[in-house]
Write an enzyme that holds these catalytic residues in place. Structure first.
Site, short mmCIF file in Angstrom:
data_model
loop_
_atom_site.label_atom_id
_atom_site.label_comp_id
_atom_site.label_asym_id
_atom_site.label_seq_id
_atom_site.Cartn_x
_atom_site.Cartn_y
_atom_site.Cartn_z
N LYS A 162 0.82 -1.20 0.00
CA LYS A 162 0.00 0.00 0.00
C LYS A 162 0.86 1.26 0.00
CE LYS A 162 -3.75 -0.18 -0.18
NZ LYS A 162 -4.60 -0.34 -1.39
N ILE A 167 -13.91 -0.37 0.08
CA ILE A 167 -12.65 -0.62 0.80
C ILE A 167 -11.55 -0.93 -0.21
CG2 ILE A 167 -11.50 -2.13 2.47
CD1 ILE A 167 -14.34 -2.66 3.66
N ASP A 168 -10.43 -0.23 -0.11
CA ASP A 168 -9.40 -0.37 -1.15
C ASP A 168 -8.31 -1.39 -0.83
OD1 ASP A 168 -7.86 0.92 0.74
OD2 ASP A 168 -7.43 2.68 -0.49
N HIS A 169 -8.51 -2.19 0.22
CA HIS A 169 -7.55 -3.27 0.48
C HIS A 169 -8.29 -4.51 0.99
CE1 HIS A 169 -6.86 -2.23 5.00
NE2 HIS A 169 -7.87 -1.52 4.57
N ARG A 183 -0.68 -8.86 -19.73
CA ARG A 183 -1.33 -9.37 -18.53
C ARG A 183 -0.47 -9.08 -17.31
NH1 ARG A 183 -5.29 -12.78 -16.82
NH2 ARG A 183 -4.86 -14.17 -15.06
N HIS A 228 -0.96 3.81 -7.17
CA HIS A 228 -2.28 4.43 -7.41
C HIS A 228 -2.14 5.92 -7.77
CE1 HIS A 228 -4.20 0.80 -6.15
NE2 HIS A 228 -3.71 0.86 -4.94
#
Length: 367
Positions: free
Chosen positions: A77, A311-313, A129, A95
């Protein structure tokens, strides 16, 4: 050139228990001649002793700033907010390449410090990919949270704090018990991808009838939204990979106009493009957390409620299994990290970093 040094940093995001390197992957790197430092971390799902047993060198918590200049800092993160220049090579999910909130500020730190970001989201093979992703477990956990939120909302309550599950099986059992005999109908958009397949599998394993799991992908969304079909399910899970502007899947005006006959109760935005200017779910504006998993949508006082999970995790809810699968997939590329200039994975990732950093430098007045 000698073998690279990897420095596994702790995750400072609250309740983030995953690791970019599981002990078994670290052991493989060491056996191949790499040096692996690991920051001590009580929050991480793997005990410090597991890394020690794998041959890693344990260092102080959150001490990566003191790492040797030749060390590559690896994490998952975002780094803690700061204006401090970044001099090391870093591997993590930045991000910041799609002009998310604060993107230029993040990249300007690398510009000023001379460091490099190898964004995990943009580590791709020659076919395009991604070499490693948490997509399956993001979808799996997102569907679970959506189901738990639906069960609570059906009782007139709000879903409370979430805690990590030891295993996927434990998560499935909890969802199955929460749903009971309710006739839940769900829609997964992006169902053919890693993330969508994880969401579909959770619903299947939790006992949602086959005919009640609607699976959409590019063919079904080609006509462009908004889609009234979303209103006719209990739980909608968004699992698309957003790479360009598209029409919204659903709008607040659409939700209000549907009135009390609307069935939709829970939206799960696994993709979490919350601050992306092209977010296809413009009905909410904040990320939710494990402590506050849902945010209400303003649909008018007379209409039934809708809550969003953003929720991003999400994979951190099954941290051990998610971390082991992720680091297993990332390992072949890490083993080739000494060849960053010739490796298609690393050279392409550095190329896009240089391009995005230059854009940021212009925005920040550094170019």
């Amino acid at each position: 050139m000698g073998k690279p040094i990897f420095w596994l940093r702790c995750e400072t995001k609250e309740l983030e228990r995953r690791a970019a390197l599981a002990p078994i992957a670290a052991k493989r790197l060491i056996e191949a001649g790499f040096t692996v430092f690991v920051e001590r971390d009580e929050q991480r799902t793997f005990d410090d002793s597991e890394y020690e047993a794998a041959g890693c060198t344990l260092v102080d918590h959150n001490s990566w700033r003191t790492a040797p200049p030749s060390a590559t800092i690896i994490g998952l993160k975002e780094l803690q907010e700061s204006t401090e220049p970044l001099a090391h090579k870093h591997i993590y999910f930045g991000h910041c390449y799609k002009k998310q909130a604060g993107w230029s500020s993040i990249l300007s730190r690398f510009h000023r410090g001379g460091g490099t970001l190898y964004d995990i989201e943009f580590l791709t093979d020659t076919t395009g990919r991604r070499v490693a992703a948490f997509g399956f477990h993001a979808g799996f956990a997102g569907a679970a949270v959506g189901a738990l939120a639906f069960a609570k909302q059906s009782e007139g309550e709000k879903l409370g704090r979430l805690n990590a599950f030891e295993t996927e099986a434990a998560m499935v059992k909890t969802v199955e018990e929460a749903l009971g005999k309710q006739n839940v109908k769900v829609l997964v958009i992006g169902a053919l991808g890693r993330c969508g397949s994880g969401a579909v599998e959770l619903f299947q394993r939790a006992g949602v009838p086959h005919d009640n799991i609607i699976k959409w992908d590019m063919a079904e969304t080609a006509k462009g939204g908004p889609f009234n079909e979303i209103l006719d399910v209990d739980i909608f899970v968004n699992c698309i990979y957003l790479s360009s502007q598209i029409l919204p899947f659903i709008t607040r005006e659409q939700l209000i106009a549907a009135g009390p006959q609307r069935r939709l109760s829970i939206i799960v935005d696994v993709s979490c493009d919350t601050t992306n200017p092209f977010n296809p779910l413009p009905v909410y504006s904040i990320n939710t957390t494990f402590i506050e998993p849902t945010v209400p949508v303003d649909v008018g006082a007379s209409n039934p409620p809708i809550s969003v999970v953003s929720i991003d995790h999400l994979p951190a809810l099954v941290p051990r299994e998610a971390s082991e699968k992720f680091s297993q997939d990332l390992l072949p590329s890490l083993l080739d990290f000494a060849n960053t200039q010739t490796s298609p994975v690393w050279s392409a990732a550095e190329k896009i970093f240089r391009e995005k950093m230059q854009e940021a430098a212009v925005v920040e007045g550094l170019a």
